[in-house]
Design a protein around this motif. Structure first.
Motif, PDB file in Angstrom:
ATOM      1  N   TRP A  53       0.855  -1.200   0.000  1.00  0.00           N
ATOM      2  CA  TRP A  53       0.000   0.000   0.000  1.00  0.00           C
ATOM      3  C   TRP A  53       0.890   1.250   0.000  1.00  0.00           C
ATOM      4  O   TRP A  53       0.746   2.140   0.823  1.00  0.00           O
ATOM      5  N   GLU A 106       0.508   3.443   3.448  1.00  0.00           N
ATOM      6  CA  GLU A 106      -0.714   3.355   4.258  1.00  0.00           C
ATOM      7  C   GLU A 106      -0.653   2.061   5.069  1.00  0.00           C
ATOM      8  O   GLU A 106      -0.481   0.974   4.513  1.00  0.00           O
ATOM      9  N   ARG A 107      -0.769   2.194   6.377  1.00  0.00           N
ATOM     10  CA  ARG A 107      -0.685   1.041   7.280  1.00  0.00           C
ATOM     11  C   ARG A 107       0.662   0.318   7.159  1.00  0.00           C
ATOM     12  O   ARG A 107       0.738  -0.908   7.230  1.00  0.00           O
ATOM     13  N   ASN A 140      -0.382   1.569  -3.672  1.00  0.00           N
ATOM     14  CA  ASN A 140      -1.561   1.517  -2.813  1.00  0.00           C
ATOM     15  C   ASN A 140      -2.852   1.303  -3.618  1.00  0.00           C
ATOM     16  O   ASN A 140      -3.023   1.892  -4.691  1.00  0.00           O
ATOM     17  N   VAL A 141      -3.759   0.511  -3.051  1.00  0.00           N
ATOM     18  CA  VAL A 141      -5.088   0.363  -3.675  1.00  0.00           C
ATOM     19  C   VAL A 141      -5.841   1.686  -3.689  1.00  0.00           C
ATOM     20  O   VAL A 141      -6.719   1.882  -4.530  1.00  0.00           O
ATOM     21  N   ASN A 142      -5.544   2.561  -2.734  1.00  0.00           N
ATOM     22  CA  ASN A 142      -6.039   3.941  -2.845  1.00  0.00           C
ATOM     23  C   ASN A 142      -5.053   4.627  -3.789  1.00  0.00           C
ATOM     24  O   ASN A 142      -4.110   5.277  -3.376  1.00  0.00           O
ATOM     25  N   LYS A 148      -9.557  -1.128  -6.454  1.00  0.00           N
ATOM     26  CA  LYS A 148     -10.445  -0.802  -5.328  1.00  0.00           C
ATOM     27  C   LYS A 148     -11.356   0.302  -5.831  1.00  0.00           C
ATOM     28  O   LYS A 148     -10.886   1.394  -6.166  1.00  0.00           O
ATOM     29  N   GLU A 183     -14.778   3.433   0.419  1.00  0.00           N
ATOM     30  CA  GLU A 183     -14.054   4.397   1.250  1.00  0.00           C
ATOM     31  C   GLU A 183     -13.613   5.621   0.459  1.00  0.00           C
ATOM     32  O   GLU A 183     -12.456   6.042   0.524  1.00  0.00           O
ATOM     33  N   ARG A 219     -11.338  -5.948  -6.001  1.00  0.00           N
ATOM     34  CA  ARG A 219     -11.541  -6.163  -4.559  1.00  0.00           C
ATOM     35  C   ARG A 219     -13.018  -6.153  -4.168  1.00  0.00           C
ATOM     36  O   ARG A 219     -13.788  -5.313  -4.637  1.00  0.00           O
ATOM     37  N   PHE A 227     -14.006  -5.487  -1.290  1.00  0.00           N
ATOM     38  CA  PHE A 227     -14.115  -4.562  -0.146  1.00  0.00           C
ATOM     39  C   PHE A 227     -14.898  -3.320  -0.581  1.00  0.00           C
ATOM     40  O   PHE A 227     -14.352  -2.228  -0.729  1.00  0.00           O
ATOM     41  N   LYS A 287     -11.350 -10.064   1.407  1.00  0.00           N
ATOM     42  CA  LYS A 287     -10.725 -10.102   2.736  1.00  0.00           C
ATOM     43  C   LYS A 287     -11.243 -11.320   3.498  1.00  0.00           C
ATOM     44  O   LYS A 287     -12.399 -11.701   3.338  1.00  0.00           O
ATOM     45  N   ASP A 312     -12.938  -6.291   8.420  1.00  0.00           N
ATOM     46  CA  ASP A 312     -11.648  -5.695   8.067  1.00  0.00           C
ATOM     47  C   ASP A 312     -10.518  -6.209   8.946  1.00  0.00           C
ATOM     48  O   ASP A 312     -10.042  -5.472   9.811  1.00  0.00           O
ATOM     49  N   GLU A 370      -2.207  -4.228  10.942  1.00  0.00           N
ATOM     50  CA  GLU A 370      -2.951  -2.969  11.112  1.00  0.00           C
ATOM     51  C   GLU A 370      -3.772  -2.931  12.403  1.00  0.00           C
ATOM     52  O   GLU A 370      -3.729  -1.955  13.139  1.00  0.00           O
ATOM     53  N   TYR A 371      -4.543  -3.978  12.644  1.00  0.00           N
ATOM     54  CA  TYR A 371      -5.392  -4.023  13.844  1.00  0.00           C
ATOM     55  C   TYR A 371      -4.810  -4.962  14.899  1.00  0.00           C
ATOM     56  O   TYR A 371      -5.482  -5.310  15.849  1.00  0.00           O
ATOM     57  N   HIS A 398      -5.957   3.025  14.641  1.00  0.00           N
ATOM     58  CA  HIS A 398      -6.202   1.569  14.626  1.00  0.00           C
ATOM     59  C   HIS A 398      -5.229   0.815  15.534  1.00  0.00           C
ATOM     60  O   HIS A 398      -4.947  -0.347  15.304  1.00  0.00           O
TER      61      HIS A 398
END
Ligand code: GCV
Length: 835
Positions: A165, A173-174, A214-216, A293, A297, A330, A332, A370, A375, A403-404, A539
């Protein structure tokens, strides 16, 4: 002074920074069987330097030299050399050397490994397979394994990808291992050394493609200079058998291309993508494909034009098909929701969006799903989408980046969590339907399928931010190749390759790692309530309230008497009905829902009794104490390895585990306080909110300090901390010790904020007994916080402090930048008390 050779003989490796991961080829003693089984020559069946077979030869040479100190010559295209490793594809061997005997048909990327004394044959179905076979043999050698073997190994699935990402500005990201190895300042970096090193690690675990952005996604990756850069990156990965893929921004034709629309059915848009795709393949003829993606979001997608997700996926699929590429689309996709609507449920989104499109996708589209419907939480049920697409290829998406799950500042070996999903039987049509057989394409007879993991390595020499988190990357590759493998056996290969063959090292790291995901679940979110991190900010640390009263749909629906999402068909959101009958029936009823997913599926009283016999609330309290206690043990276990692990890695890991012991207590107290405050139900064991060995900072004598109400309240002991009154003058907090004279561990809980590096000094009767600096943002991997909260809350411990009742304990905090030297409490811990 000891020579390096002597240290190696003792099995103590020289200082190491982690850069070689599990490919260290650390020196092992060699005598007897080892001496006679070491080949003297390497024969590679391809002389092109950029071919995976050639790379295999070089790697074998490095490995033999590193592990056993043997200099081995590499020659090419000679068939009958005695005492040799011969490596190439089956076809290359046939062409150069004649018939091969006893080798079964290999699948794409598969290999054959045959060792007889010092004669070794490594044949790949293709060059990639040959390289994998070489790494397999090296893995044996590096673990001191000289057994005679003769077997074929084939992949479970063709898609074994990793996703990064990485953003064009070099941030990730993350990502918790430093900035990007690919991008900087809007461009591809010039020096691709780290990219080559990453390629080597990935090839050794049989990853065959990497999506580098990144997917974003940022459309400027598509400018000609950047595409030239992508070409350079692909040239680095290619010799390792790894293809490059790209994430796309769906609105690029408009935002970057200047068209008036990005409607996927518009002729000008189709032409625009066609043109871009041609430019990409001109530079990267073997580009793996696109990752998309969309409608998620804030990312643009086909819904803007009332087009379907299949319209979007097929647009790209048709473009890449002539070049042999695929599209990872994706699943998601979800919208903001309203918690006051009892039936609203983000977990239902993927099936709702994709189920009716089954069969509408081109055959080179793969839906990337996922593992769970929300998530990457600490525990989720398997995504029901796996059981709702029968004519569409699928891949499972996992997260190596934690991430989490503690963001690499907590030890969490995640592979056992992945296994709960891969081994789950969804019982489609009442037939065995393991998730792993669905995603590999076997269950529904799909040619494509497999897995993708978000990895997010960075420029840190540990790659991911901490040494122990690399077990997750290693395990991901192994499970992508064979999801039926045992996670403890995978872990142990990784330990031997990473830390050597010492039995105690092996047993200790095995035990810590296998305990780590259960412990993390125990001290974060239990019974399927999700991780309970702050979902609106980093997160990372605890903030259960952040799950509710917003549109993100990660709700707990906790109130004073009840908690959990009712996802039943009978009274709830209807989500359980998205599973095949047998599974739907299991989750529909409280009686048959396993305790560990109770609150995922049901809304119950805190006093509801679990199958275990405990109430929900008592289970929360007990688990948090058990989990934090287990985490204290990680540090002790690691410390028992001192002298058996090189100093650099020993100290680094020790520092992280020390931090984790403290932060697990932050977690424990925050979650317990939160639910105690909400429910008013006391802990039967009288631990929650009862800390006899603590002295709150706000109850000390303060000079230059003032009290501060912490938010969320549960992340401070007694909800209040202290901060210095001014940003540049020291504050002092002092107190008389009320406890019996004796020897204690002194724990100090403080907040380490991003924005400054305060300094604290601790005195006992004016004698300095300790000091520290608030610099964890420079040391640990997790996202820092600018607030006093569950992310910045930190504990430091000074061991074996002798005190007398009535002694004066004083802490002087010197603020720095925007960090006001915050303090929460001190605890004097008698032997055996965790507090
Ligand atoms: C890349 C979660 C993460 C986001 C991530 C997103 C996704 O929401 O927090 O950082 O975006 O998932 O997987 O697309």
């Amino acid at each position: 002074m000891w020579s390096l050779g002597f240290l190696a003989f003792l099995g103590v490796a020289a200082a190491e920074d982690g850069l070689n991961g599990w490919l260290r080829y650390a020196s092992l003693p060699c005598s007897g069987q080892c001496r006679s089984n070491l080949p003297s020559t390497i024969v590679t069946l391809n002389t092109t330097k950029t071919s995976p077979v050639y790379v295999a030869g070089t790697e074998l040479k490095i490995g033999l030299k590193g592990v056993y100190g043997k200099n081995v010559q590499v020659t090419h295209n000679k068939c009958k050399v005695s005492s040799s490793i011969i490596v190439g594809t089956i076809d290359q061997y046939r062409r150069s050397c004649g018939a091969v005997n006893g080798v079964p048909d290999l699948e794409e990327d598969g290999f054959w490994l045959n060792t007889k004394g010092d004669n070794v044959q490594i044949f790949g179905q293709n060059e990639r397979g040959a390289l994998y076979g070489a790494f397999e043999y090296l893995s044996m050698l590096a673990q001191g394994n000289f057994s005679e073997v003769s077997y074929a190994s084939n992949p479970s699935a063709p898609i074994r990808w990793v996703n990064q990402w990485d953003n064009m500005d070099g941030s990730i990201e993350r990502g918790y291992g430093g900035p990007s190895i690919f991008f900087n300042n809007g461009q591809i970096v010039q020096d691709l050394t780290r990219v080559a090193e990453y390629a080597r690690l990935l090839a050794s675990i049989r990853i065959n493609a990497v999506v580098i952005n990144n997917v974003n996604a940022n459309a400027t990756l598509l400018d000609p200079t950047n595409l030239d850069g992508v070409g350079r990156v692909a040239d680095i990965f290619r010799p390792y058998g790894i293809q490059v893929g790209l994430s796309l921004n769906f609105a690029s034709p408009q935002t970057y291309g200047g068209l008036s629309t990005f409607d996927p059915l518009d002729a000008s848009v189709i032409e625009w993508w066609s043109n871009i795709t041609a430019q990409v393949y001109e530079r990267v003829p073997d580009m793996a494909g696109y990752l998309v993606k969309a409608d998620s979001e804030g990312q643009p997608g086909p819904q803007t034009y009332n087009r379907t997700l299949s319209d979007a996926a097929n647009l790209f699929a048709k473009e890449v098909k002539p070049y042999g590429g695929i599209v990872m689309y994706r699943a998601f996709v979800y919208n903001q929701l309203n918690e006051s609507i009892w039936t609203d449920d983000r977990a239902k989104a993927a099936v709702n969006f994709f189920k009716d499109l089954d069969g509408e996708f081109e055959d080179n589209v793969v839906i990337q799903i996922k593992f769970g419907p929300i998530d990457f939480q600490v525990r989720e049920p398997a995504s029901p989408l796996f059981a709702n697409l029968f004519n569409t290829s699928m891949a499972i998406e996992l997260q190596v980046t934690q991430e989490y799950l503690g963001q690499q500042s907590h030890l969490v070996y995640v592979a056992p969590l992945w296994k709960t999903i891969l081994d789950f039987d969804l019982r489609v049509d009442h037939q065995p339907s393991l998730v792993r057989d669905i995603v590999t394409g076997k269950r529904f007879n799909r040619k494509l399928g497999g897995s993708a993991a978000v990895v997010n390595v960075g420029t840190n020499t540990t790659w991911l931010g901490s040494h122990l988190s690399m077990s997750n990357l290693y395990a991901y590759g192994r499970l992508a190749w064979n999801p039926a493998d045992d996670t403890q056996e995978i872990l142990q290969d990784w330990i031997r390759l990473t830390f050597g063959l010492d039995r105690k090292v092996l047993d200790t790291i095995t035990r810590m790692s296998m305990e780590s995901w259960p412990a993390y679940e125990q001290y974060s979110g239990n019974l399927g309530i999700q991780t309970l991190t702050d979902i609106l900010y980093t997160h990372y640390g605890p903030n259960p309230a952040s799950q509710d009263n917003n549109g993100w749909g990660q709700w707990t629906r906790a109130d004073q008497t009840t908690i959990g999402m009712d996802r039943t068909v009978a009274n709830g959101t209807g989500y359980s009905g998205q599973y095949p009958d047998e599974i739907a029936a299991m989750y529909e009823s409280i009686e048959s829902t396993p305790d560990d997913l109770l609150l995922w599926f049901h809304h119950v009283n805190y006093t509801h009794r679990l199958h275990s016999g405990k109430t929900v609330i008592q289970h929360f309290y007990d688990s948090h104490y058990t989990g934090a206690e287990t985490a204290q043990g990680f540090l002790e276990q690691w410390e028992s390895l001192q002298g058996k692990i090189d100093t650099e890695r020993y100290n680094h890991v020790r520092h992280f585990l020390d931090y984790q012991t403290g932060h697990s207590i932050v977690w424990r107290d925050a979650i317990n306080n939160f639910y105690y405050n909400l429910s008013g139900i006391p802990d039967q064991a009288k631990r929650v909110n009862h800390h006899p060995w603590r002295i709150e900072a706000e109850s000390m004598k303060l000079d230059g300090y003032k009290t501060y109400n912490v938010s969320p309240f549960e992340t401070a002991s007694g909800s209040v901390a202290i901060v210095t009154i001014s940003n540049n003058t020291a504050g002092t907090a002092s107190t008389k010790i009320p406890f019996p004279s004796g020897t204690y561990d002194l724990a100090v809980n403080y907040y380490d904020l991003f924005g400054g590096q305060s300094q604290w000094k601790v005195y006992l009767n004016d004698r300095k007994i300790g000091q520290w600096t608030g610099n964890s943002e420079d040391i640990f991997s997790h996202t820092p916080s600018i607030y006093l909260d569950g992310h910045s809350a930190t504990r430091i411990k000074f061991r074996n402090v002798k005190v007398r009742r009535g002694d004066i304990l004083k802490i002087v905090g010197m603020p720095n930048g925007t960090e006001p030297a915050p303090l929460d409490y001190v605890a004097l811990l008698p032997a055996g008390i965790i507090d």
